[in-house]
Structure formats: C-alpha cells, structure tokens
Design a protein around this motif. Structure first.
Motif, short mmCIF file in Angstrom:
data_model
loop_
_atom_site.label_atom_id
_atom_site.label_comp_id
_atom_site.label_asym_id
_atom_site.label_seq_id
_atom_site.Cartn_x
_atom_site.Cartn_y
_atom_site.Cartn_z
N PHE A 21 17.37 -6.60 -3.57
CA PHE A 21 16.31 -6.47 -4.57
C PHE A 21 16.80 -5.52 -5.65
N ALA A 22 16.53 -5.85 -6.90
CA ALA A 22 16.97 -4.96 -7.97
C ALA A 22 16.08 -5.15 -9.19
N GLY A 23 16.05 -4.11 -10.05
CA GLY A 23 15.27 -4.24 -11.27
C GLY A 23 14.96 -2.90 -11.88
N ASP A 24 14.20 -2.95 -12.98
CA ASP A 24 13.81 -1.72 -13.67
C ASP A 24 12.37 -1.37 -13.30
N GLU A 25 11.75 -0.49 -14.09
CA GLU A 25 10.39 -0.02 -13.75
C GLU A 25 9.38 -1.17 -13.71
N THR A 26 9.56 -2.19 -14.56
CA THR A 26 8.58 -3.29 -14.56
C THR A 26 8.69 -4.12 -13.29
N ALA A 27 9.88 -4.05 -12.65
CA ALA A 27 10.10 -4.78 -11.40
C ALA A 27 9.64 -3.99 -10.19
N LEU A 28 9.42 -2.69 -10.37
CA LEU A 28 9.13 -1.82 -9.21
C LEU A 28 7.88 -2.22 -8.41
N PRO A 29 6.80 -2.66 -9.06
CA PRO A 29 5.64 -3.06 -8.24
C PRO A 29 5.99 -4.17 -7.25
N SER A 30 6.75 -5.17 -7.71
CA SER A 30 7.18 -6.25 -6.80
C SER A 30 8.19 -5.73 -5.80
N LEU A 31 9.16 -5.00 -6.32
CA LEU A 31 10.25 -4.52 -5.47
C LEU A 31 9.70 -3.67 -4.32
N ALA A 32 8.73 -2.82 -4.63
CA ALA A 32 8.12 -1.98 -3.59
C ALA A 32 7.44 -2.86 -2.55
N ALA A 33 6.77 -3.91 -3.01
CA ALA A 33 6.07 -4.80 -2.07
C ALA A 33 7.08 -5.59 -1.23
N TRP A 34 8.20 -6.01 -1.85
CA TRP A 34 9.25 -6.68 -1.07
C TRP A 34 9.75 -5.75 0.04
N LEU A 35 10.02 -4.49 -0.31
CA LEU A 35 10.58 -3.56 0.68
C LEU A 35 9.60 -3.36 1.85
N GLU A 36 8.31 -3.43 1.54
CA GLU A 36 7.31 -3.25 2.61
C GLU A 36 7.26 -4.46 3.54
N LYS A 37 7.76 -5.59 3.05
CA LYS A 37 7.60 -6.85 3.80
C LYS A 37 8.79 -7.21 4.69
N VAL A 38 9.97 -6.64 4.40
CA VAL A 38 11.16 -7.04 5.15
C VAL A 38 11.07 -6.51 6.59
N PRO A 39 11.31 -7.39 7.58
CA PRO A 39 11.23 -6.92 8.97
C PRO A 39 12.30 -5.88 9.29
N ALA A 40 12.01 -4.99 10.21
CA ALA A 40 12.99 -3.99 10.65
C ALA A 40 14.21 -4.71 11.21
N GLY A 41 15.37 -4.11 11.02
CA GLY A 41 16.59 -4.69 11.57
C GLY A 41 17.34 -5.58 10.59
N VAL A 42 16.70 -5.94 9.48
CA VAL A 42 17.35 -6.80 8.49
C VAL A 42 17.94 -5.92 7.38
N PRO A 43 19.25 -6.04 7.10
CA PRO A 43 19.82 -5.21 6.05
C PRO A 43 19.24 -5.54 4.67
N VAL A 44 18.87 -4.47 3.95
CA VAL A 44 18.31 -4.62 2.61
C VAL A 44 19.07 -3.70 1.67
N PHE A 45 19.40 -4.21 0.49
CA PHE A 45 20.05 -3.40 -0.55
C PHE A 45 19.12 -3.41 -1.74
N ALA A 46 18.73 -2.24 -2.21
CA ALA A 46 17.80 -2.17 -3.34
C ALA A 46 18.37 -1.23 -4.40
N PHE A 47 18.46 -1.74 -5.64
CA PHE A 47 18.97 -0.95 -6.76
C PHE A 47 17.87 -0.89 -7.80
N VAL A 48 17.45 0.33 -8.14
CA VAL A 48 16.36 0.47 -9.10
C VAL A 48 16.82 1.28 -10.29
N ASP A 49 16.68 0.66 -11.47
CA ASP A 49 17.14 1.24 -12.73
C ASP A 49 15.92 1.88 -13.43
N VAL A 50 15.91 3.22 -13.48
CA VAL A 50 14.76 3.91 -14.09
C VAL A 50 15.25 4.88 -15.18
#
Ligand SMILES: Cc1cc2nc3c(=O)[nH]c(=O)nc-3n(C[C@H](O)[C@H](O)[C@H](O)COP(=O)(O)OP(=O)(O)OC[C@H]3O[C@@H](n4cnc5c(N)ncnc54)[C@H](O)[C@@H]3O)c2cc1C
Length: 271
Positions: free
Chosen positions: A148-177
């Motif tokens: 998941f990646a994006g700037d501040e306008t993407a953060l509302p979605s990105l935050a919700a994505w991070l809350e949804k991924v099951p434990a144990g699954v590798p996630v890489f998130a890059f946030v440009d602020v």
C-alpha cells in the motif's frame, strides 16, 4: 493443493443523496482535519471496502445548504438548464459508525479549492451533501502479501487497508507526507513494514517511487494499491505493471492532479 480464488469483486450500491450535519471537527494532524457527519439520512449507508468513497457536495460561500445532485437512471446527471450547479469532490469514508449515525471524512488542508477551503473553516452545525459510495471493490484479503502506498489523500484508505489485512500476511506500506508532523497513528499487524517519507527532506520528490522500486518483491500472489497525485503516480504505475502481477491486482489511482481542479478524474488507466 488448490489455489485460492483471488478475484476482486465489484459490488454496486443504490445511489442515495444524503444531507448531513457536521457533528464534530478534529485536527488529526496540522494539515488534516477529521469531520464527523451525522443525521438520519445516514441510515442505509453502505461501507464495504477500504477505498470506498463518496462525492461530497459543498455549499457555495455564504450559503447554508449545498446544491444537491441531480440523479438519473445512470447516476449523477448535469442539472437542468438554468439550475445551479453543485460543487462536489471525491472523499474516502474513513470510518462509519452506523449505530451512532456517524461518518468520518479526513480532509487534507491544502489551502485551495472549494473542498480544501471549506474544510479549513468546518464547524459543527454546518451541512454537506453526500452521494455514494456507488460501489465497493471487495478484495478477498487472501493474498500472500500486500503493498500500500500514497500521500495524505490516500491515508484514509491506506489506514483502513492496514486494519483489514489478516495477521501473518506481509504488508509493505509507504506513506508520503509533508513532514514528520503529518504522521498518524495507524493500526498495523506485526508483519507490517510501515515507512513514512517526508517531502520536506526529499531531494527531488521522487522518494515514493524509489521506495517502491527498492522493495524486493516477495514471491507469491501480491496485491498493490497506490493513490495520490496523478503525475507522480505515472512512473509507479508503469513500474508496478512490470513486476509480473495480473493487472487486476495492481490498483494505482490518481486522487488529485497538481494545478488542476478535480472534477471527476480517476486516473487509473493513465500511463
Ligand atoms: C476516490 C478518491 C478519494 C479521495 N479521498 C480523499 C480523502 O479522503 N481526503 C482528501 O483530502 N482527499 C481525497 N481525495 C482527493 C480530493 O478529491 C482532491 O484533493 C480534490 O482536488 C480536493 O478538492 P478541492 O476543492 O480542495 O481542490 P480542487 O478545486 O480540486 O483543486 C484546486 C487546486 O488545489 C490543488 N489540490 C487539490 N488537492 C490537493 C492536495 N491534496 N494537496 C495539494 N494541492 C491540492 C489542485 O492541484 C488545484 O491546483 C480523493 C480523491 C479521489 C478520486
């Protein structure tokens, strides 16, 4: 062993225009304001996916009520000749609390445009129109890894994505602020690598692309979701199309365009 189905399913919702009232306004960071909307009109509101978004209708300066949308059989239509035109922009659903009839939207305070200017003066009691979500992209959340990646306008979605991924699954998130003060507390699993990138210390603004290119793409089925300024996403979209994932598993969406009024552009397919 059978391979699990990994289809992204689009589910459509009824389009109902809603007139909502601002219940609360809170600064999440110096440049982001969370507006909590409420009202009986929220009943039946559908929120099913992290990138669900609505069209928000703003009052003209000095007016109390927004001009609401004109709907036809295919959705939003131009208003009849001679009628006032609504002013609207796309915004992500950050939280929905149906039991309290509350909807949170996070607005970036960028200082221009009807939405940015409205958000800077938002106060309880004001009214906004909301239309949508028109549909939800349902991700089965059974991929081997997520980016998941994006700037501040993407953060509302990105935050919700991070809350949804099951434990144990590798996630890489890059946030440009803009700077360190724009970082937000996000809920992440132990398998999430979350990297904040700051524009105030970036040498050339290309840090989001470099971070994504620098990621050693893990084996297996990955899903990538990226959103932000349309121009800066073009090289990222081109790159992500070369890493061997099916097109449906790479979503790169221009949420705004530098120097351009955002009337309705999703730049998903722009090269
Ligand atoms: C599906 C979707 C979901 C979105 N979700 C959110 C969200 O949850 N929160 C959010 O804040 N935005 C979100 N956006 C982006 C938002 O719709 C745009 O930023 C929109 O342009 C804001 O409208 P405005 O009236 O403030 O500016 P406009 O009238 O559209 O533009 C006026 C000027 O402001 C500049 N501008 C617009 N946005 C920004 C920005 N973010 N930073 C710097 N300059 C800017 C433009 O380049 C233009 O020069 C989303 C967009 C899409 C497509």
């Amino acid at each position: 062993m059978t391979t699990p189905a990994r289809e992204i399913e689009m589910v459509w919702h009824d389009l109902t225009p809603r007139l909502l009232e601002v219940a609360r306004v809170r600064r999440v960071t110096p440049r982001t304001v969370r507006v909590t909307l409420t009202g009986e009109d929220l009943d039946g509101f559908c929120y099913a996916a992290p990138d669900d978004h609505v069209k928000v209708f703003f009052p003209e300066p000095g007016a109390e009520l927004p001009v609401m949308p004109t709907l036809g059989p295919d959705g939003l239509e131009p208003p009849p000749p001679g009628s006032p035109r609504p002013t609207f922009r796309d915004y992500t659903v950050r939280h929905l609390r149906p039991e309290r009839r509350e909807l949170d939207i996070d607005f970036v305070l960028h200082g221009h445009g009807p939405a940015g200017v409205w958000a800077a003066q938002a106060a309880p009691g004001q009214q906004l129109g909301v239309l949508g979500p028109r549909g939800s992209n349902i991700n089965p959340m059974n991929f081997d890894w997520y980016l998941f990646a994006g700037d501040e306008t993407a953060l509302p979605s990105l935050a919700a994505w991070l809350e949804k991924v099951p434990a144990g699954v590798p996630v890489f998130a890059f946030v440009d602020v803009a700077d360190a003060a724009e970082e937000q507390d996000l809920t992440v699993t132990a398998d999430t690598t979350l990297v904040w990138l700051h524009r105030d210390t970036s040498i050339d603004g290309g840090h989001l692309e470099r971070a994504i290119r620098g990621l050693e793409v893990p084996p297996g089925a990955g899903y990538c979701w990226v959103a932000g300024e349309a121009g800066s996403l073009k090289p990222i979209r081109r790159y992500l199309r070369t890493i061997g994932l099916p097109r449906d598993w790479v979503e790169v969406d221009g949420y705004w365009k530098r120097g351009t009024v955002n009337l309705d552009h999703h730049d998903d397919d722009e090269d």
